[in-house]
Design an enzyme around this catalytic site. Sequence first.
Site, mmCIF file in Angstrom:
data_model
loop_
_atom_site.group_PDB
_atom_site.id
_atom_site.type_symbol
_atom_site.label_atom_id
_atom_site.label_comp_id
_atom_site.label_asym_id
_atom_site.label_seq_id
_atom_site.Cartn_x
_atom_site.Cartn_y
_atom_site.Cartn_z
ATOM 1 N N ASP A 16 30.370 14.221 -1.916
ATOM 2 C CA ASP A 16 31.435 14.276 -0.907
ATOM 3 C C ASP A 16 30.799 14.424 0.466
ATOM 4 O O ASP A 16 30.545 15.530 0.951
ATOM 5 C CB ASP A 16 32.387 15.441 -1.220
ATOM 6 N N ASP A 65 36.175 7.452 -7.410
ATOM 7 C CA ASP A 65 37.343 8.338 -7.591
ATOM 8 C C ASP A 65 38.401 8.018 -6.532
ATOM 9 O O ASP A 65 38.578 8.747 -5.565
ATOM 10 C CB ASP A 65 36.866 9.790 -7.479
ATOM 11 N N LYS A 67 41.730 7.438 -7.300
ATOM 12 C CA LYS A 67 43.047 7.969 -7.705
ATOM 13 C C LYS A 67 44.175 7.008 -7.309
ATOM 14 O O LYS A 67 45.098 7.342 -6.570
ATOM 15 C CB LYS A 67 43.279 9.360 -7.112
ATOM 16 N N ASP A 70 50.313 3.158 -7.297
ATOM 17 C CA ASP A 70 51.168 2.221 -6.549
ATOM 18 C C ASP A 70 51.942 1.409 -7.586
ATOM 19 O O ASP A 70 51.910 1.738 -8.772
ATOM 20 C CB ASP A 70 50.280 1.336 -5.648
HETATM 21 O O1 C5P Z 1 34.714 21.960 -6.035
HETATM 22 P P1 C5P Z 1 33.637 20.893 -6.119
HETATM 23 O O2 C5P Z 1 32.955 20.657 -4.803
HETATM 24 O O3 C5P Z 1 32.664 21.130 -7.247
HETATM 25 O O4 C5P Z 1 34.461 19.596 -6.474
HETATM 26 C C1 C5P Z 1 33.810 18.469 -6.919
HETATM 27 C C2 C5P Z 1 34.683 17.270 -6.917
HETATM 28 O O5 C5P Z 1 35.673 17.356 -7.913
HETATM 29 C C3 C5P Z 1 35.393 16.977 -5.607
HETATM 30 O O6 C5P Z 1 35.062 15.646 -5.277
HETATM 31 C C4 C5P Z 1 36.855 17.115 -5.896
HETATM 32 O O7 C5P Z 1 37.596 16.059 -5.309
HETATM 33 C C5 C5P Z 1 36.929 17.018 -7.390
HETATM 34 N N1 C5P Z 1 37.878 17.962 -7.936
HETATM 35 C C6 C5P Z 1 38.943 17.496 -8.645
HETATM 36 N N2 C5P Z 1 39.834 18.375 -9.206
HETATM 37 C C7 C5P Z 1 39.644 19.685 -9.057
HETATM 38 C C8 C5P Z 1 38.566 20.185 -8.341
HETATM 39 C C9 C5P Z 1 37.679 19.276 -7.787
HETATM 40 O O8 C5P Z 1 39.098 16.284 -8.812
HETATM 41 N N3 C5P Z 1 40.489 20.505 -9.625
#
Ligand code: C5P
Length: 240
Positions: A16, A65, A67, A70
């Site tokens: 990220d 990712d 998501k 639509d």
């Molecule tokens: O919290 P962390 O930095 O480890 O999150 C890693 C990735 O997982 C992020 O890219 C976030 O978009 C995704 N994520 C997710 N669902 C969650 C927590 C994090 O898709 N509940």
Amino acid sequence: MPLPAGFANPLVVAIDRPDLASALSLAHRLRGVAGCFKLGLELFVAEGPAAVRAFTALRTPIFLDLKLHDIPNTVAAAVRRAAVLGPALLTVHASGGPAMLRAAAEAARSANSSMRLLAVTVLTSLDGEDLAAIGIEREPLAQAVHLARLAVACGIEGIVCSPAEIAAIRAAVGPEPILVVPGIRPEQSGLGDQKRTASPSQARAAGADLIVVGRPITAASDPVAAAEAILAQLEAAPAR
Ligand code: C5P
């Protein structure tokens, strides 16, 4: 469950980063340690498909990712375009409904690529009150199980779920779908603001096929050492 083709290990690192230069610089360091790089909306909106193409050169599987959510025709077209970029994994929202899920699955199958679709069920940022606010009376866990079952019935090959949902979703969808689990915090790290987390070995033992880790690696003073420590925890844990 064997790892997806091309995965050297179950550790997905969420890259990220706001721009391609910093994303690539981090990924170069983690290459050979991470089993997969996850690229998300921020980087994709900033840098577009060129970011995915640049990551392809690292020869590490890519989890795109996006998501997607639509109408079926639009999602199917986007899935076909994404497949051309060659990611191993791509996300759609299960709440897009059966026609959208079937169209996405069909588009992925006909795209002549090894890309697998994952369905996102209920975002873990939503609680029961948030679901009620959008007209859903089920609790988040029950809604996540409901959507996971729907996605798999529509031909989607995997599910993204929180550690707390692994057991219930596995029981609902059977052994085949791949379960991809974020919300991971290593044994030694503080929980911070995260409440529904699990350690890498807990998630693996509960039945996660792939675990997604972002900040515990990317914000560490030594990301490679942090990733290696998580891999060691994973190797010590029994896989299902
Ligand atoms: O919290 P962390 O930095 O480890 O999150 C890693 C990735 O997982 C992020 O890219 C976030 O978009 C995704 N994520 C997710 N669902 C969650 C927590 C994090 O898709 N509940």
